[in-house]
Scaffold this active site. Structure first.
Site, PDB file in Angstrom:
ATOM      1  N   ARG A  57      47.735  49.978 -31.508  1.00 26.75           N
ATOM      2  CA  ARG A  57      47.991  49.791 -30.137  1.00 26.75           C
ATOM      3  C   ARG A  57      47.721  48.590 -29.880  1.00 26.75           C
ATOM      4  NH1 ARG A  57      44.590  51.435 -26.357  1.00 26.75           N
ATOM      5  NH2 ARG A  57      43.880  52.689 -27.183  1.00 26.75           N
ATOM      6  N   TYR A 111      61.214  36.832 -11.136  1.00 29.29           N
ATOM      7  CA  TYR A 111      62.038  38.133 -11.009  1.00 29.29           C
ATOM      8  C   TYR A 111      61.397  39.100 -10.366  1.00 29.29           C
ATOM      9  CZ  TYR A 111      63.055  41.413 -14.937  1.00 29.29           C
ATOM     10  OH  TYR A 111      63.723  42.591 -14.992  1.00 29.29           O
ATOM     11  N   ASP A 178      56.054  31.324 -16.345  1.00 30.97           N
ATOM     12  CA  ASP A 178      56.631  31.944 -16.547  1.00 30.97           C
ATOM     13  C   ASP A 178      57.308  31.456 -17.324  1.00 30.97           C
ATOM     14  OD1 ASP A 178      59.213  33.414 -17.335  1.00 30.97           O
ATOM     15  OD2 ASP A 178      58.657  35.342 -16.393  1.00 30.97           O
ATOM     16  N   LYS A 203      64.457  37.633 -24.745  1.00 31.46           N
ATOM     17  CA  LYS A 203      64.717  37.077 -24.111  1.00 31.46           C
ATOM     18  C   LYS A 203      65.180  35.980 -25.806  1.00 31.46           C
ATOM     19  CE  LYS A 203      65.060  38.489 -20.487  1.00 31.46           C
ATOM     20  NZ  LYS A 203      64.449  39.825 -19.954  1.00 31.46           N
TER      21      LYS A 203
END
Length: 387
Positions: A57, A111, A178, A203
């Site tokens: 983690r 988004y 972004d 992406k």
């Protein structure tokens, strides 16, 4: 060697060292935790920012490799790899606004998940968020602005934000951009004065439609804060996904050159088709911000949106495509088509859709790596249903 029961031996297998050379490709470190030295060094590792071999983690060797590649692409001091693009957005925003009561300024076109974070979640925690039209972002910045959040090109209208103008208008604010649609191949926001860059590595960065991941890049100090936020919230990018991402990054420049070329070819075709009312692609001279795109972008990407006569026509085109796949992600090798109003922005109201420039006549394309004439032929056949 001490004799143990069979169950104990299964839990502690002895594997002899193997002769031979070192692996050319980094192995997948598929472990959740690491055995630590029985010295004071263990405490130092536990207290470090993003230790590599402590607890997955907190990071992993595979994540560290991908982060080094991603930081280099963005020209950043450091990078933080997390489990999704929205995890990157959340880590970047929450790590910069938590202790500051000032205003968060953002554009209205974002988004869908980012819109929910800005419009609902952050105000619920007492943060002041002001959303303005994208083209008014620089003019709206003021002394009270502590964080500016931008997305360029925006999803799905392909509207650009002038990063230099925003930096000049908000010299003391932390600016987060972004850059998922542009990617560092086409735009490096840090070169324009941005402080933190977030991207959905799902992406173009990975590029194969088989990974969910996100990344934040920027200064080492800001990335350390983002890591502390991620450490608490727990959006892990697991070793196998990090390994796949690092593998995808090795072909990133080759893929992006093809996406750029194919995207422009398809945009030009659509711009000349009688059934198409408008095409949103910054590489077209008809785009209202084409001059800014030339200044701010090396290439103009494989993303575009186009509109047809009405909502029924949009549905017919979507259903008639065969090569173009109906899916909501982007940046993979295959061309994807989707209906943003009903699929991508399903959680937004009609008013929020209108503010983002999205309506039912719009279709979004993620132009893939196929031969461009095949993509054009598929779209031409689909558009013939509405001629």
């Amino acid at each position: 060697m001490e004799k143990h029961a069979s169950m104990t031996r299964l839990l502690h297998p002895h594997v002899a060292p193997q002769a031979g050379g070192a692996p050319l490709v980094t192995p997948i470190h598929q472990t959740s935790t690491y055995e630590l030295p029985r010295t004071d060094e263990a405490a130092r590792i536990a207290a470090a920012v993003a230790p590599t071999g402590y607890y997955t983690r907190y990071g992993s060797p595979n994540a560290r490799e991908a982060e080094a590649m991603l930081a280099d692409l963005d020209g950043a001091e450091a990078a933080l790899l997390v489990g999704s693009g929205m995890a990157a957005v959340s880590a970047a925003l929450l790590s910069t606004v938590a202790a500051d009561p000032g205003e968060i300024l953002a554009q209205k076109s974002h988004y869908t998940g980012t819109l929910t974070l800005l419009q609902e979640m952050l105000p619920a925690f007492g943060r002041q968020v002001r959303l303005v039209p994208q083209e008014e972002l620089a003019a709206a910045a003021g002394r009270q602005t502590r964080v500016v959040y931008v997305e360029t090109p925006s999803n799905p209208t392909m509207t650009l934000t002038d990063l230099r103008a925003v930096r000049a208008a908000a010299p003391d604010a932390i600016i987060i951009a972004d850059n998922t649609f542009a990617t560092p191949y086409n735009t490096r926001p840090l070169d324009f004065g941005v402080d933190l860059v977030v991207q959905s590595a799902t992406k173009y960065l990975n590029g194969h439609s088989d990974v969910t991941a996100g990344v934040v890049t920027g200064s080492a100090a800001l990335i350390a804060k983002a890591w502390e936020t991620a450490r608490v919230l727990g959006p892990v990018c697991h070793p196998f996904e990090a390994w796949l991402l690092a593998r995808g990054l090795k072909t990133f420049p080759l893929r992006m050159a093809r996406h750029n070329a194919n995207g422009l070819a398809v945009a030009r075709f659509l711009a000349g088709h009688p059934a198409v009312r408008a095409v949103h692609h910054p590489g077209l001279p008809s785009h209202p911000q084409h001059d800014l795109a030339v200044r701010q972008m090396r290439g103009h990407g494989g993303m575009l949106a186009f509109t047809v006569a009405d909502a029924d026509a949009a549905v017919r085109v979507l259903r008639a495509t065969k090569l173009c796949r109906n899916a909501v992600s982007l940046g993979g090798p295959e061309t994807l088509i989707t209906h943003p109003a009903s699929l991508v922005f399903a959680h937004q109201s009609a008013e929020e859709l209108a503010a983002s420039g999205v309506d039912a006549t719009m279709l979004r394309l993620s132009v893939g790596l196929e031969e461009p004439e095949d993509i054009v032929a598929d779209l031409a056949a689909a558009l013939s249903t509405v001629d």
